[in-house]
Enzyme design. Structure first.
Site, PDB file in Angstrom:
ATOM      1  CD  GLU A  43      -7.967  -2.266  13.030  1.00 25.03           C
ATOM      2  OE1 GLU A  43      -8.057  -2.668  13.883  1.00 25.03           O
ATOM      3  OE2 GLU A  43      -6.689  -1.762  12.385  1.00 25.03           O
ATOM      4  CD  GLU A  88      -2.804  -0.622   2.909  1.00 20.62           C
ATOM      5  OE1 GLU A  88      -2.234  -0.066   3.546  1.00 20.62           O
ATOM      6  OE2 GLU A  88      -3.761  -1.385   2.839  1.00 20.62           O
ATOM      7  NE  ARG A 118     -10.717  -7.799  18.750  1.00 10.32           N
ATOM      8  CZ  ARG A 118     -10.039  -7.540  17.720  1.00 10.32           C
ATOM      9  NH1 ARG A 118      -9.633  -8.233  16.704  1.00 10.32           N
ATOM     10  NH2 ARG A 118      -9.188  -6.430  17.764  1.00 10.32           N
TER      11      ARG A 118
HETATM   12  C1  MV4 Z   1      -0.376   1.305   7.632  1.00 12.15           C
HETATM   13  C2  MV4 Z   1       0.483   2.534   8.273  1.00 12.15           C
HETATM   14  C3  MV4 Z   1       0.987   3.836   7.308  1.00 12.15           C
HETATM   15  N1  MV4 Z   1       0.424   3.654   5.971  1.00 12.15           N
HETATM   16  N2  MV4 Z   1      -0.660   1.401   6.347  1.00 12.15           N
HETATM   17  C4  MV4 Z   1      -0.107  -0.892  11.643  1.00 12.15           C
HETATM   18  C5  MV4 Z   1      -0.418  -2.111  12.049  1.00 12.15           C
HETATM   19  C6  MV4 Z   1      -1.535  -2.450  10.789  1.00 12.15           C
HETATM   20  N3  MV4 Z   1      -2.823  -3.021  11.405  1.00 12.15           N
HETATM   21  C7  MV4 Z   1      -1.712  -1.255  10.322  1.00 12.15           C
HETATM   22  N4  MV4 Z   1      -0.506  -0.467  10.512  1.00 12.15           N
HETATM   23  C8  MV4 Z   1      -0.293   0.483   9.811  1.00 12.15           C
HETATM   24  N5  MV4 Z   1      -0.658   0.551   8.615  1.00 12.15           N
HETATM   25  C9  MV4 Z   1      -0.284   2.335   5.647  1.00 12.15           C
HETATM   26  N6  MV4 Z   1      -0.642   2.266   4.221  1.00 12.15           N
HETATM   27  C10 MV4 Z   1       0.767   2.700   9.552  1.00 12.15           C
HETATM   28  C11 MV4 Z   1       0.487   1.774  10.362  1.00 12.15           C
HETATM   29  C12 MV4 Z   1       0.946   1.930  11.759  1.00 12.15           C
HETATM   30  C13 MV4 Z   1      -0.152   2.138  12.797  1.00 12.15           C
HETATM   31  C14 MV4 Z   1      -1.422   2.028  12.600  1.00 12.15           C
HETATM   32  C15 MV4 Z   1      -2.373   2.234  13.287  1.00 12.15           C
HETATM   33  C16 MV4 Z   1      -1.925   2.297  14.803  1.00 12.15           C
HETATM   34  C17 MV4 Z   1      -0.602   2.517  15.048  1.00 12.15           C
HETATM   35  C18 MV4 Z   1       0.152   2.196  14.116  1.00 12.15           C
HETATM   36  C19 MV4 Z   1       1.729   2.257  14.426  1.00 12.15           C
HETATM   37  C20 MV4 Z   1       2.582   2.246  13.334  1.00 12.15           C
HETATM   38  C21 MV4 Z   1       2.166   1.791  12.017  1.00 12.15           C
END
Ligand code: MV4
Length: 453
Positions: free
Chosen positions: A275, A200, A292
């Site tokens: 999310e 992504e 959930r």
């Molecule tokens: C991302 C992102 C930035 N850009 N996707 C981290 C866990 C996973 N469920 C999704 N995550 C992320 N995806 C894109 N395209 C940054 C994160 C991320 C993050 C997301 C939500 C809450 C905390 C985070 C901490 C680091 C990275």
């Protein structure tokens, strides 16, 4: 309605489900490990069955043991809580083939949302806003280079079976695509037994904002608005709130409308959480869906007055949405939840042991979800979450003041807890001004270390 259900969980969430059962006149059956004999979920259930030794693999995650308990107790349904077996599609399938209703969405939807890149495809097709990304799994590292060029750097490589940040790599330079792809693949294969990856566009400094949904068995899916979950450390949320300071009523309506249409089309039922990441332009992009009830569901309950766990039970029993909700969903006031963990607040090292003193806060607008008590023992085998302190206020400012005083009036002695950490977050000027994103806590903890040195 169900006559009797089994709760395939422990701790505060098992108690939360027992509350809903008691209010609906449903008998609750607890299961417990040998470490949880003296736990409150055992005490407050109508029946309790020991299912094995302390390690989760031998107790709460042991599907044959859980199903046997359900058959012995002759229950109509199983509520899985969160974690443990809650998003295990095979478990949901075994329940249904054993003639026991699984309280959650159909197994096919659990499976679909568990494959992150498939979930992305399904949600994209239905018009949910999506970041630029690879169409499906990237089989070879060489193809990843092509996708990185198409999407444009920086990008993020993610594991399709992932979650919790494992098998994830941020790529900023073209020459790093192949080595980071290979590293993510190896990590995903080791962690999930599945090395499938997708890509992504990277969102820098994102906020993490999620939408709560409920679906009935007749195609009605409603959105209950959002939760702001950006205050996280190593993918563990510390504090959540609703509403988000960044979501306008118009944006809430628009996303809610898209989600109800999309999830209705997919045949989604029961509770779910979608999310999103929010970028600096305040645009929301889908990342994944959890099938959930979530830890932080009480913040939505506090601002909507909808009991989400009762709703889960009613919807699973076949009630219609209009009978479950008392009219349209209205958002009033502001709610904040602090997750209190049995951990050293400076090192985050888990702190098991006996609680010597326990004084819970109370008063107007304060809710405490916990299975902890004075003289109770926190075993070392499980998640360190021991209490969720939730407050509601007329606005964000009142909620912050109320949470600060509730934390001051919460006494837990005998083990370490994260109460002192929450007091410091609530006092932070950037937090108070709503100036934060998912990178907040790292800077916040670094500031604290400097001050101590
Ligand atoms: C991302 C992102 C930035 N850009 N996707 C981290 C866990 C996973 N469920 C999704 N995550 C992320 N995806 C894109 N395209 C940054 C994160 C991320 C993050 C997301 C939500 C809450 C905390 C985070 C901490 C680091 C990275």
């Amino acid at each position: 309605m169900f006559r009797k259900i089994l709760i395939a969980n422990r701790g505060e969430i098992a108690l939360r489900v027992i509350c809903a059962c008691k209010e609906l006149g449903i008998r609750a059956v607890a299961i417990y490990s040998e470490a949880d004999r003296n736990s409150l979920h055992v005490r407050f259930a109508d029946e309790a069955i020991c299912i094995g030794p302390p390690p989760t693999a031998k107790s709460y995650l042991n599907i044959p043991a859980v199903i046997s308990a359900a058959e012995i107790a002759n229950v109509d349904a199983i509520h899985p809580g969160y974690g443990l077996l809650s998003e295990n599609a095979n478990f949901a399938e075994v329940c249904e083939t054993s003639g026991i209703k699984f309280i959650g969405p159909p197994p096919e939807l659990i499976r679909l949302m568990g494959e992150k890149e498939k979930a992305r495809g399904a949600m994209k097709k239905a018009g949910v806003p999506m970041l630029p990304g690879s169409d499906g799994i990237i089989a070879l590292a060489e193809e990843a280079v092509e996708w990185a060029r198409t999407i444009g750097l920086p990008v993020i490589i993610k594991a399709s079976a992932g979650g919790g940040g494992r098998g994830m790599r941020i790529v900023r330079k073209e020459e790093d695509v192949i080595p980071l792809f290979k590293a993510a693949e190896a990590e995903a294969a080791a962690a999930f037994g599945n090395g499938s990856l997708y890509m992504e566009k990277l969102v820098e400094h994102p906020r993490h904002i999620e939408f709560q949904v409920l679906g009935d068995m007749y195609g009605n899916v409603v959105s209950l608005g959002e939760r702001e979950c950006s205050i996280q450390r190593r993918h563990q949320k510390l504090l959540e709130e609703s509403p988000s300071t960044q979501v306008t009523p118009e944006l809430r309506e628009r996303i809610g409308g898209i989600l109800s249409k999309t999830l209705s089309g997919l045949g989604y039922t029961n509770a779910g959480t979608v999310e999103f990441l929010m970028d600096e332009k305040r645009d929301l992009y889908f990342i994944e869906m959890n099938t959930r009830i979530q830890v932080e569901h009480p913040v939505t309950e506090m601002v909507t007055d909808v009991d989400l766990v009762k709703s889960q039970l009613l919807l699973a029993a076949g009630e219609r949405m209009e009978a479950v909700l008392n009219g349209p969903v209205i958002h009033r006031g502001h709610a904040i939840e602090c997750r209190i963990n049995a951990e050293n607040p400076d090192t985050f090292v888990p702190s098991a042991g006996k609680i010597k003193t326990f004084h819970p806060p109370g008063g107007t607008g304060v809710r405490l979800d916990t299975a902890a008590y004075a003289e109770g023992v926190i075993p070392p085998y499980y998640d360190s979450l021991i209490a969720k302190l939730v407050v509601r206020g007329k606005d964000r400012s009142e909620a912050i003041s109320r949470m600060s005083r509730a934390l001051d009036m919460f006494i837990i002695e005998g083990i370490f807890t994260t109460i002192p950490l929450h007091k410091r977050i609530l006092a932070d000027p950037d937090f108070r001004a709503g100036r934060f994103d998912t990178t907040f806590i790292e800077r916040f903890l670094a500031k604290g270390k400097e001050a101590k040195a």
